[in-house]
Design an enzyme around this catalytic site. Sequence first.
Site, short mmCIF file in Angstrom:
data_model
loop_
_atom_site.label_atom_id
_atom_site.label_comp_id
_atom_site.label_asym_id
_atom_site.label_seq_id
_atom_site.Cartn_x
_atom_site.Cartn_y
_atom_site.Cartn_z
N PRO A 87 -7.01 -15.86 -1.03
CA PRO A 87 -7.30 -15.35 -2.38
C PRO A 87 -8.72 -15.70 -2.84
O PRO A 87 -9.21 -15.14 -3.82
CB PRO A 87 -6.25 -16.02 -3.27
CG PRO A 87 -5.35 -16.79 -2.40
CD PRO A 87 -5.89 -16.81 -1.01
N ARG A 152 -6.35 3.42 10.41
CA ARG A 152 -6.29 4.84 10.06
C ARG A 152 -7.67 5.48 9.91
O ARG A 152 -7.77 6.71 9.83
CB ARG A 152 -5.38 5.09 8.86
CG ARG A 152 -5.80 4.47 7.58
CD ARG A 152 -4.66 4.39 6.60
NE ARG A 152 -4.15 5.70 6.18
CZ ARG A 152 -4.84 6.59 5.50
NH1 ARG A 152 -6.09 6.33 5.17
NH2 ARG A 152 -4.31 7.73 5.13
N1 ADE Z 1 -3.21 -15.26 1.01
C1 ADE Z 1 -2.47 -15.49 -0.10
N2 ADE Z 1 -2.76 -14.63 -1.06
C2 ADE Z 1 -3.73 -13.80 -0.58
C3 ADE Z 1 -4.45 -12.69 -1.10
N3 ADE Z 1 -4.26 -12.25 -2.34
N4 ADE Z 1 -5.36 -12.10 -0.30
C4 ADE Z 1 -5.57 -12.56 0.94
N5 ADE Z 1 -4.94 -13.59 1.48
C5 ADE Z 1 -4.02 -14.21 0.74
#
Ligand code: ADE
Length: 225
Positions: A87, A152
């Site tokens: 995140p 894709r």
């Molecule tokens: N791991 C946990 N949440 C995530 C997210 N929003 N994007 C990428 N990896 C993650």
Amino acid sequence: MRFDVLTLFPTMIDDYCSQSILKRARENNIIEVNTINPRNFSLDKHKKVDDTPYGGGAGMVLMAQPFVDAYESIDISNNSLTVMLTPQGKTFNEKMCVDFSNFEQIILICGHYEGFDERIRDIIKPFEVSIGDFVLTGGELPALCLIDSVSRKLEGTLGKLLSAEEDSFSNGLLEYPQYTKPRDFRGYKVPDVLLNGNHSEIEKFRKEESIKRTKLRRSDLLRNN
Ligand code: ADE
């Protein structure tokens, strides 16, 4: 394109990539998907891959050794990109997806439940990608989003069934409304313009509907154009 996925849950990746369009893309050698499980590289006698954080605090931290050793076991091409799903990364979008489709190999590093020991970042220096401002239990779903959307874009993946060029976002606009049989469903009718076979009128209608829909739902996309 070859995807090498570092994951503690390889069946999550294998299952998804063994169905439908990705299954066909693998069979046609357009993509290759491999998984590498860091647990198999753990030097601990119980195959431990996480431990408590130095400094205290809740939760566990993914250990550097199994992840770095697993990463270093991969045959890395000189046209490759290493991505860590987190995140904290840069938010994934269509432009990134197109850029990623030009690599020969993408290595994806998935965490699960807990954070990575910072030395995994220090040593591997991955490009960090988030799929949105929300937190998932692991990086597997984000990795699959990336594999699916990049695949894709590759010639031959969609075949004649679909065209990636006509999709939402590929021209910076959302997709126009689509209809199939019957002409009248519960009193909701297919717009006449789609029935008259006049292709330039149909094209004009679709373009206008795309713009209308984008203005209404995602005006930010028009401002970014
Ligand atoms: N791991 C946990 N949440 C995530 C997210 N929003 N994007 C990428 N990896 C993650």
